[in-house]
Design a protein around this motif. Structure first.
Motif, PDB file in Angstrom:
ATOM      1  N   THR A 115      36.702  67.144  31.736  1.00 58.73           N
ATOM      2  CA  THR A 115      35.459  66.332  32.200  1.00 58.73           C
ATOM      3  C   THR A 115      34.968  65.029  31.751  1.00 58.73           C
ATOM      4  O   THR A 115      34.882  64.182  32.338  1.00 58.73           O
ATOM      5  CB  THR A 115      34.457  67.650  31.838  1.00 58.73           C
ATOM      6  OG1 THR A 115      34.646  68.706  32.783  1.00 58.73           O
ATOM      7  CG2 THR A 115      32.976  66.844  32.601  1.00 58.73           C
ATOM      8  N   HIS A 166      31.946  65.249  39.009  1.00 57.30           N
ATOM      9  CA  HIS A 166      31.052  65.437  39.840  1.00 57.30           C
ATOM     10  C   HIS A 166      29.990  66.518  39.531  1.00 57.30           C
ATOM     11  O   HIS A 166      28.728  66.321  39.617  1.00 57.30           O
ATOM     12  CB  HIS A 166      31.321  65.543  41.202  1.00 57.30           C
ATOM     13  CG  HIS A 166      30.501  65.822  42.467  1.00 57.30           C
ATOM     14  ND1 HIS A 166      29.858  64.661  43.049  1.00 57.30           N
ATOM     15  CD2 HIS A 166      29.963  66.912  43.008  1.00 57.30           C
ATOM     16  CE1 HIS A 166      29.080  65.064  43.932  1.00 57.30           C
ATOM     17  NE2 HIS A 166      29.155  66.097  43.807  1.00 57.30           N
ATOM     18  N   ILE A 167      30.431  67.746  39.152  1.00 52.60           N
ATOM     19  CA  ILE A 167      29.688  68.604  38.863  1.00 52.60           C
ATOM     20  C   ILE A 167      28.739  68.349  37.683  1.00 52.60           C
ATOM     21  O   ILE A 167      27.557  68.518  37.543  1.00 52.60           O
ATOM     22  CB  ILE A 167      30.692  69.958  38.331  1.00 52.60           C
ATOM     23  CG1 ILE A 167      31.497  70.462  39.428  1.00 52.60           C
ATOM     24  CG2 ILE A 167      29.853  71.138  37.511  1.00 52.60           C
ATOM     25  CD1 ILE A 167      32.418  71.535  39.108  1.00 52.60           C
ATOM     26  N   VAL A 203      26.055  66.098  39.046  1.00 50.11           N
ATOM     27  CA  VAL A 203      24.944  66.736  39.882  1.00 50.11           C
ATOM     28  C   VAL A 203      24.419  67.834  39.704  1.00 50.11           C
ATOM     29  O   VAL A 203      23.443  68.598  40.038  1.00 50.11           O
ATOM     30  CB  VAL A 203      25.848  67.037  41.307  1.00 50.11           C
ATOM     31  CG1 VAL A 203      24.721  67.228  42.601  1.00 50.11           C
ATOM     32  CG2 VAL A 203      26.308  65.712  41.894  1.00 50.11           C
ATOM     33  N   ILE A 204      24.605  68.525  38.408  1.00 49.04           N
ATOM     34  CA  ILE A 204      24.382  69.816  37.796  1.00 49.04           C
ATOM     35  C   ILE A 204      22.681  69.875  37.788  1.00 49.04           C
ATOM     36  O   ILE A 204      21.850  70.896  37.668  1.00 49.04           O
ATOM     37  CB  ILE A 204      24.925  70.176  36.685  1.00 49.04           C
ATOM     38  CG1 ILE A 204      24.858  71.829  36.701  1.00 49.04           C
ATOM     39  CG2 ILE A 204      24.407  69.578  35.492  1.00 49.04           C
ATOM     40  CD1 ILE A 204      25.826  72.381  35.579  1.00 49.04           C
ATOM     41  N   GLU A 206      23.115  69.706  47.529  1.00 47.08           N
ATOM     42  CA  GLU A 206      23.464  69.046  46.430  1.00 47.08           C
ATOM     43  C   GLU A 206      23.927  70.035  45.298  1.00 47.08           C
ATOM     44  O   GLU A 206      25.060  70.080  44.862  1.00 47.08           O
ATOM     45  CB  GLU A 206      22.825  67.950  45.925  1.00 47.08           C
ATOM     46  CG  GLU A 206      22.939  66.622  46.808  1.00 47.08           C
ATOM     47  CD  GLU A 206      21.616  66.967  47.676  1.00 47.08           C
ATOM     48  OE1 GLU A 206      21.019  67.773  47.821  1.00 47.08           O
ATOM     49  OE2 GLU A 206      20.962  65.662  48.104  1.00 47.08           O
ATOM     50  N   ILE A 231      28.072  71.748  44.029  1.00 44.44           N
ATOM     51  CA  ILE A 231      28.851  71.845  42.903  1.00 44.44           C
ATOM     52  C   ILE A 231      29.760  73.194  42.645  1.00 44.44           C
ATOM     53  O   ILE A 231      30.476  73.242  42.070  1.00 44.44           O
ATOM     54  CB  ILE A 231      27.739  71.566  41.638  1.00 44.44           C
ATOM     55  CG1 ILE A 231      26.982  72.691  41.486  1.00 44.44           C
ATOM     56  CG2 ILE A 231      27.127  70.382  41.678  1.00 44.44           C
ATOM     57  CD1 ILE A 231      26.135  72.536  40.086  1.00 44.44           C
ATOM     58  N   CYS A 248      32.896  72.674  44.617  1.00 40.50           N
ATOM     59  CA  CYS A 248      33.713  71.939  43.716  1.00 40.50           C
ATOM     60  C   CYS A 248      34.487  72.967  42.801  1.00 40.50           C
ATOM     61  O   CYS A 248      35.636  73.032  42.322  1.00 40.50           O
ATOM     62  CB  CYS A 248      33.009  71.029  42.968  1.00 40.50           C
ATOM     63  SG  CYS A 248      32.342  69.528  44.102  1.00 40.50           S
TER      64      CYS A 248
END
Length: 286
Positions: free
Chosen positions: A212, A239-240, A243-244, A252, A256, A259
């Motif tokens: 990550t 991305h996780i 956007v978390i 949205e 995640i 994903c």
């Protein structure tokens, strides 16, 4: 069977059940939280579309492409380096070089990922920006180099174990036929350790895919399909992380978990394939 042995068997059976149930429960948990996406958008659009939540596009393809591109390119860089280091440790170098090199590789496996990320931010990003004159310097190339360095120790140790498993009789036969150390390594050791090399590569692929911080700090986080290593990109893990913090009732936030499911499937396939190969190695040795 004594009472104590029965209790031990029950405890081991329970531990096995829990170990198998937890990953399945995690997958079900992610599927339930991603359910709003599945009931709102077609699955094909989710897997092949672009990411533009303002316009209602929740496609995973840009992030999945970036993740796979970064993982495979880092493997392409790390594999020859790991193979060479493992060969030196295995016996191509004198013990005065091989022993310290193995200790260094073992120490490198314990380095936190954030260390590679910080070095990349302050060293690689300015260098890439200056040399290639491409944007901010935060791109796949900037993430590729430290990610390759991070997975190299893992691959090297796996390769060393694979080389050590080559039967001694095979090496003695090669030596008796007149092959020197390099010839034995190239024509005997590497082919004999082929399955171990593949297993180590698959494990390293899973680690590169699941990283990550390096991708988050260095890849640029642009939600687009990269056309070259100098393009900014956003991986699934990055991305996780980005956007978390979204509203947990939004699409949205549900995205995640999609994903996470894709990452889960990819890493699980890699792990199962590596396990299958290593099991085959054990059967061959037996």
């Amino acid at each position: 069977m004594t009472r104590r042995e029965r209790w031990i068997r029950k405890v081991l059976a329970a531990a096995t059940f829990v170990a198998a149930a937890i990953p399945l429960a995690i997958l079900i948990f992610m599927a339930l939280l991603a359910r709003p996406l599945f009931t709102t958008l077609p699955l094909l659009d989710l897997l092949t579309g672009s990411w533009d939540p303002i316009r209602g596009h929740f496609g995973i393809l840009p992030m999945m492409t970036a993740s796979l591109t970064l993982a495979f390119t880092s493997l392409a860089v790390a594999f020859p380096v790991s193979l060479g280091c493992a060969g030196l440790i295995y016996g191509l170098a004198p013990w005065t070089v091989a022993v310290p090199l193995r200790r260094l590789v073992q120490i490198m496996t314990g380095f936190p990922t954030v260390i590679y990320g910080f070095v990349g931010v302050f060293v690689l990003v300015p260098a890439v920006r200056h040399v290639f004159e491409a944007g901010s310097g935060r791109c796949l190339l900037s993430a590729l180099i430290p990610l390759s360095l991070m997975i190299t120790p893992t691959m090297t140790l796996f390769f060393c174990d694979a080389f050590a498993a080559v039967p001694r009789e095979t090496l003695l036969a090669a030596a008796a036929s007149g092959a020197d150390a390099v010839q034995r390594f190239v024509w005997v050791v590497i082919p004999s350790a082929g399955k171990g090399l593949v297993a180590g590569t698959v494990i390293a692929f899973g680690r590169a895919l699941g990283d990550t911080l390096i991708a988050l700090m260095l890849a640029g986080n642009a939600a687009q399909i990269p056309s070259s290593l100098l393009d900014s990109a956003r991986t699934l893990t990055a991305h996780i992380a980005l956007v978390i913090a979204a509203d947990f009732r939004s699409l949205e936030f549900a995205f995640i978990f999609l994903c996470g499911m894709v990452l889960y499937a990819l890493t699980a396939c890699a792990a199962l394939y590596a396990w299958k190969i290593r099991t085959g190695i054990g059967k061959d040795a037996a």
